[in-house]
Design a protein around this motif. Structure first.
Motif, mmCIF file in Angstrom:
data_model
loop_
_atom_site.group_PDB
_atom_site.id
_atom_site.type_symbol
_atom_site.label_atom_id
_atom_site.label_comp_id
_atom_site.label_asym_id
_atom_site.label_seq_id
_atom_site.Cartn_x
_atom_site.Cartn_y
_atom_site.Cartn_z
ATOM 1 N N GLU A 8 -4.288 2.803 -19.244
ATOM 2 C CA GLU A 8 -2.972 2.386 -18.793
ATOM 3 C C GLU A 8 -2.654 2.937 -17.406
ATOM 4 O O GLU A 8 -1.939 2.321 -16.622
ATOM 5 C CB GLU A 8 -1.912 2.859 -19.797
ATOM 6 C CG GLU A 8 -1.973 2.120 -21.134
ATOM 7 C CD GLU A 8 -1.051 2.755 -22.165
ATOM 8 O OE1 GLU A 8 -0.360 3.738 -21.807
ATOM 9 O OE2 GLU A 8 -1.035 2.280 -23.310
ATOM 10 N N ARG A 9 -3.174 4.139 -17.089
ATOM 11 C CA ARG A 9 -2.874 4.765 -15.795
ATOM 12 C C ARG A 9 -3.719 4.205 -14.664
ATOM 13 O O ARG A 9 -3.370 4.375 -13.496
ATOM 14 C CB ARG A 9 -3.096 6.279 -15.879
ATOM 15 C CG ARG A 9 -2.108 7.009 -16.768
ATOM 16 C CD ARG A 9 -2.082 8.492 -16.415
ATOM 17 N NE ARG A 9 -3.392 9.109 -16.540
ATOM 18 C CZ ARG A 9 -3.816 9.748 -17.624
ATOM 19 N NH1 ARG A 9 -3.051 9.800 -18.700
ATOM 20 N NH2 ARG A 9 -4.998 10.317 -17.646
ATOM 21 N N GLU A 12 -2.102 1.804 -11.992
ATOM 22 C CA GLU A 12 -1.195 2.560 -11.132
ATOM 23 C C GLU A 12 -1.974 3.392 -10.120
ATOM 24 O O GLU A 12 -1.615 3.462 -8.938
ATOM 25 C CB GLU A 12 -0.309 3.464 -11.985
ATOM 26 C CG GLU A 12 0.668 4.306 -11.164
ATOM 27 C CD GLU A 12 1.450 5.280 -12.005
ATOM 28 O OE1 GLU A 12 2.231 6.049 -11.420
ATOM 29 O OE2 GLU A 12 1.273 5.279 -13.243
ATOM 30 N N ARG A 15 -3.233 1.214 -7.363
ATOM 31 C CA ARG A 15 -2.192 0.835 -6.404
ATOM 32 C C ARG A 15 -1.894 1.970 -5.426
ATOM 33 O O ARG A 15 -1.557 1.733 -4.267
ATOM 34 C CB ARG A 15 -0.916 0.457 -7.153
ATOM 35 C CG ARG A 15 -0.955 -0.912 -7.814
ATOM 36 C CD ARG A 15 0.433 -1.357 -8.226
ATOM 37 N NE ARG A 15 1.042 -0.433 -9.175
ATOM 38 C CZ ARG A 15 0.918 -0.526 -10.503
ATOM 39 N NH1 ARG A 15 0.169 -1.496 -11.025
ATOM 40 N NH2 ARG A 15 1.512 0.346 -11.304
ATOM 41 N N ARG A 16 -1.979 3.190 -5.915
ATOM 42 C CA ARG A 16 -1.674 4.331 -5.059
ATOM 43 C C ARG A 16 -2.838 4.749 -4.178
ATOM 44 O O ARG A 16 -2.658 5.577 -3.267
ATOM 45 C CB ARG A 16 -1.273 5.524 -5.932
ATOM 46 C CG ARG A 16 0.049 5.340 -6.662
ATOM 47 C CD ARG A 16 0.383 6.578 -7.484
ATOM 48 N NE ARG A 16 1.680 6.461 -8.143
ATOM 49 C CZ ARG A 16 2.203 7.395 -8.910
ATOM 50 N NH1 ARG A 16 1.533 8.528 -9.119
ATOM 51 N NH2 ARG A 16 3.382 7.221 -9.469
#
Length: 459
Positions: A8-9, A12, A15-16
């Motif tokens: 799930e991480r 993210e 994107r970072r």
């Protein structure tokens, strides 16, 4: 549950990644820029030679350290790059150092991209951070060392190698990798045989032997196409068709002769005792004579030669960081027309605090070594537990190429400079250790089932 949470991480983290990489790269660039603005290091010895060769290339279209003296002691890629600095009407040395800062920024980006491709975005950011702020790399732009160019080329080559594992047909990728390998060889001749790792890694990654053979042929052809103009220049100018340099025999003699200590020494008087005609010989004739004398001494003194090899390898791998301190701040060296030239004229904080500087460099060096070896252990453990061909290929190419540089250069003579490429590779592995300790490896590396499926599909 843990794997699901990590999965799930991951979006993210992806994107970072690019904003984080941009920020780290900017910080690393400005750290290097601050060093070159505050530390007025002047090039001596090899580093003077690179700079002077660039000047003569720009002004006289000659390749050599002095007007009218042509040789092939140093491959030409880095001096060719430094001609950009000599195209400016003033501040040539400052512009050369600025080019090194830009190369340092490119290395940070490539470290991040390579580690992300291998082990995910968190490892990529860890690699970029280490590349940005490890002290040796931060101060290297102030020293006009060819490793400023070699390091980003090495990581660019490894990135293309990793990309090739995901594609059944990679002619364009193999050609680009061969071009980079050619430029690497024109930067430091030790890179000439690195192409060996392409087929080894590709086969371990599960690619078909026929495809690997075709890819390797493309890599080697592209590499030698890049090297061809240098070989032709050497033939026309110096009478020897070679893609390497004119000091291989000399370096062998420096490290394998009666006067050899394991480090560089003034070899010429000893060779003149063996070959009295030396003063009248051309550059390649001198190199040939030195090579013959070295090989003869090694045959006659095998135990001494073996002992010297171990001593040189020990110096390369276990020596302190005084070499960098010497050429950054405290030392002096040969730089015609002056016989001895300090790298910093007059007082300077780094000269006063040279012991602290060396201690800081040593601590950072051994921290990277420790983390890098831990990263290699993590990689080997993952490859064994998950039965992943992809991870086995990663371990083979990273461990093999890290070992390659000191093992080859120790044949000649010992200098801690010869471990810099190895340290860059260990830095990459250190990022894996950091990501593993932080629990930030991607689910595809952490999940037994996912890894087994990747191994079964030929990854």
């Amino acid at each position: 549950m843990i794997c699901d949470s990590m999965a799930e991480r991951e979006p993210e983290a992806q994107r970072r990644f690019l904003p984080g990489l941009a920020l780290i790269t900017a910080a690393g660039f400005f750290a290097r820029l601050l060093v070159v603005l505050r530390v007025p290091t002047r090039p001596v010895d090899d580093f003077w030679s690179y700079f002077e060769r660039a000047r003569l290339l720009w002004d006289l279209h000659q390749y050599g350290p002095l007007p009218g003296y042509l040789d092939a002691s140093y491959p030409p890629a880095y001096p060719l790059l430094l001609t950009i600095a000599h195209a400016a009407p003033s501040h040539e040395l400052g512009i050369a150092k600025l080019l090194n800062c830009l190369l340092g920024a490119a290395f940070i980006v490539l470290a991040g991209l390579l580690a992300r491709r291998l082990w995910g975005p968190w490892a990529g950011l860890a690699a970029a951070t280490l590349a940005a702020f490890v002290p040796r790399l931060a101060v290297l732009p102030a020293i006009l060392a060819s490793e400023n160019l070699f390091a980003p080329l090495l990581f660019g080559w490894l990135l293309l190698l990793a990309v090739s594992w995901d594609r059944p047909r990679v002619a364009s990728t193999a050609m680009a990798a061969g071009v980079i390998l050619g430029v690497m060889t024109l930067t430091r001749s030790v890179a000439w045989l690195l192409g060996f790792f392409w087929p080894v890694a590709a086969l371990l990654a599960g690619k078909k032997a026929r495809a690997v053979l075709a890819e390797t042929a493309i890599v080697l052809l592209a590499q030698h196409a890049v090297l061809l103009p240098w070989a032709v220049r050497n033939q026309v100018t110096l009478g020897r068709f070679t893609v390497l340099n004119s000091v291989g025999g000399i370096d062998l003699f420096i490290g394998n002769s009666e006067g050899a200590t394991g480090d560089w020494y003034n070899w010429r008087p000893e060779l003149e005792k063996i070959e009295p005609r030396l003063p009248g010989m051309g550059v390649f004739e001198v190199d040939d004579a030195a090579g013959r004398a070295a090989r003869s001494w090694m045959r006659e003194n095998p135990r001494k030669a073996a002992g010297l090899y171990v001593r040189k390898l020990d110096r390369i791998l276990l020596g302190d960081e005084s070499y960098i301190v010497h050429y950054l701040a405290t030392g002096s060296g040969f730089a015609p027309p002056e016989t001895s030239k300090p790298v910093i004229g007059g007082p300077h904080l780094l000269k006063d605090q040279s012991a602290m500087l060396e201690m800081g460099l040593d601590v950072a060096h051994w921290a990277v070594v420790t983390l890098g070896l831990a990263g290699l252990a993590v990689l080997l453990g993952l490859a064994a537990r998950r039965r992943s061909r992809r991870l086995a290929a990663q371990f083979a190419v990273l461990f093999g190429s890290a070992a390659y540089f000191p093992l080859v250069t120790a044949v000649f003579h010992g200098s801690t400079r010869y471990r810099w490429a190895t340290m860059d590779l260990l830095l990459l592995c250190a990022a894996l250790a950091v990501a593993a300790v932080a629990g930030q490896l991607p689910a595809r590396l952490s999940s037994s089932r996912a890894s087994a499926e990747r191994a079964g599909s030929g990854e």
